[in-house]
Design a protein around this motif. Sequence first.
Motif, PDB file in Angstrom:
ATOM      1  N   PHE A 246       0.692  -1.161  -0.032  1.00 12.18           N
ATOM      2  CA  PHE A 246      -0.183   0.102  -0.235  1.00 12.18           C
ATOM      3  C   PHE A 246       1.062   1.315  -0.052  1.00 12.18           C
ATOM      4  O   PHE A 246       1.550   1.299   0.936  1.00 12.18           O
ATOM      5  CB  PHE A 246      -0.858  -0.183   1.272  1.00 12.18           C
ATOM      6  N   PRO A 247       0.879   2.184  -1.045  1.00  7.40           N
ATOM      7  CA  PRO A 247       1.905   3.237  -1.295  1.00  7.40           C
ATOM      8  C   PRO A 247       1.685   4.256  -0.279  1.00  7.40           C
ATOM      9  O   PRO A 247       2.580   5.108   0.081  1.00  7.40           O
ATOM     10  CB  PRO A 247       1.387   3.602  -2.704  1.00  7.40           C
ATOM     11  N   HIS A 248       0.241   4.267   0.375  1.00 14.39           N
ATOM     12  CA  HIS A 248       0.250   5.276   1.294  1.00 14.39           C
ATOM     13  C   HIS A 248       0.517   5.036   2.697  1.00 14.39           C
ATOM     14  O   HIS A 248       0.184   5.929   3.782  1.00 14.39           O
ATOM     15  CB  HIS A 248      -1.167   5.914   1.182  1.00 14.39           C
ATOM     16  N   LEU A 249       0.900   3.908   3.093  1.00 17.60           N
ATOM     17  CA  LEU A 249       1.300   3.346   4.386  1.00 17.60           C
ATOM     18  C   LEU A 249       2.773   2.878   4.496  1.00 17.60           C
ATOM     19  O   LEU A 249       3.406   2.616   3.496  1.00 17.60           O
ATOM     20  CB  LEU A 249       0.386   2.003   4.553  1.00 17.60           C
TER      21      LEU A 249
END
Lengths: 228, 252
Positions: free
Chosen positions: B87-90
């Motif tokens: 997950f790129p936002h985590l």
Amino acid sequence: MLTAAEWEALRLTLLVAGEATVFGMIAAVGFAWVLARYRFPGRVLLDAGLHAPLILPPVVVGFVLLAIFGVQGPVGRWLDAWFGVRLAFTSAGAALAAGVCAFPLMLRSVRLAIEGVDPKLEEAAQSLGAGAWDRAVTIVLPLAWPGLVAGAVVGFAAALGEFGAVITFAASIPGETQTLPLAIYAALQVPGGEATAARLSAIAFALAIAGLVASEALLRFGRRGAGA
Amino acid sequence: MRVAVRQRLGAFRLDVAFEGPEDGVTVLFGPSGAGKSATLAVVAGLTRPDEGVVAVGERMLTDTAAGVFVPAERRRIGVVHQDARLFPHLSVERNLAYGWSRAKGERRIGWDAVVDVLAIRPLLGRSPRDLSGGERQRVALGRAMLSQPTLLLLDEPVSALDAARRGEVLGFVAELKRRFAMPMLYVTHSADEARTVGDHLVRIEAGRVVGEGAPGVMLPVDDVVGEVVAPGLVRVAEDWAVGRSVWVRLEG
């Protein structure tokens, strides 16, 4: 610096545009989700219907709202009888008119953002034990955040400036439905009202700048909130 | 693990049946487009077969005749793809915690054990964006393991890596299998990988199982002499454990 009447117009404008944006965005996320994720008969029709306010003259939108939500309209009569709520010629009605006109812009931005989230990431979340709501809240909406902010900003700006639908559905009642554009127009109808119109226009300009600054802050908040 | 499914996917017909050992690596081996990934999707519960059964141990996950279909989020099957799908936002840590925090009641596999086996502790604070390909795959393996799976699906997990990284990540896969006795279903079209990690091999072609057996028997080494890497340079073997290739230069 500002007169009481100008403050009132500013407060009312923020209230109307704020309500229009909040409720418009909630509806936009819901409809964007349905349009982006589901295939069903009538989907194209729904899509076209939701975009109608974008292509119709705002006065027509106001007129249609009056026909539906006016005191004599089917929904308006029902709201009045059951809840004592009247929308026509009230600030809530101004927010409805502004929100309906701004809605297609919000929908478009939100839908693109949701469609832009890689479905493989959602599959990954699913295999890690996340159900549909969980995935929406923890994966899709955070990744769509920049698009949501953009939709809200564009929606807010459009609601701020909405004239035709608001004046048709809610009229131009100072302190109740007379938002900045309506107040500017009213000032110009009065001889010697140019100075007032100019001051109100300056307020509108300041609002637009404030909106842009706020959107930058929201984007930064989104990035930090996402922990990236 | 028992899989017997039929599914029509456009013009392609998937019709596979096989059983894999409960504590070892079953390799699904075959060329691209043979239906390996489609089989994995059915096992993972991401697609519903037209008919058939999927069972892990005693647990029936799909049984079309009985109307059983456990959704993917409740299967407890970990999946690792060749693109790690982090997950790129985590952060790395929050990626690892994603499945872990959703498996609170049933933790058998420890956080520290997985983080240490995969040597990803130094990466915890990083963003997936800043990881190399090999690091990404290790984090993806860790994330899947920490979701407390009863089966791990690996879909060409090292195909996107260079030879050295490939050997390294395969070493980690072997270590996970040894430490946690985790049954795995491993999809690959590489005979080397199949022999290295596999305990049991299922050969798939054009949507059907065409053979089953021990990897060493199914894919004898002398089948493959080597790979021509450049004119006059043939790679004859790869030592996965150290991630080194053996090269032979042809002269004359």
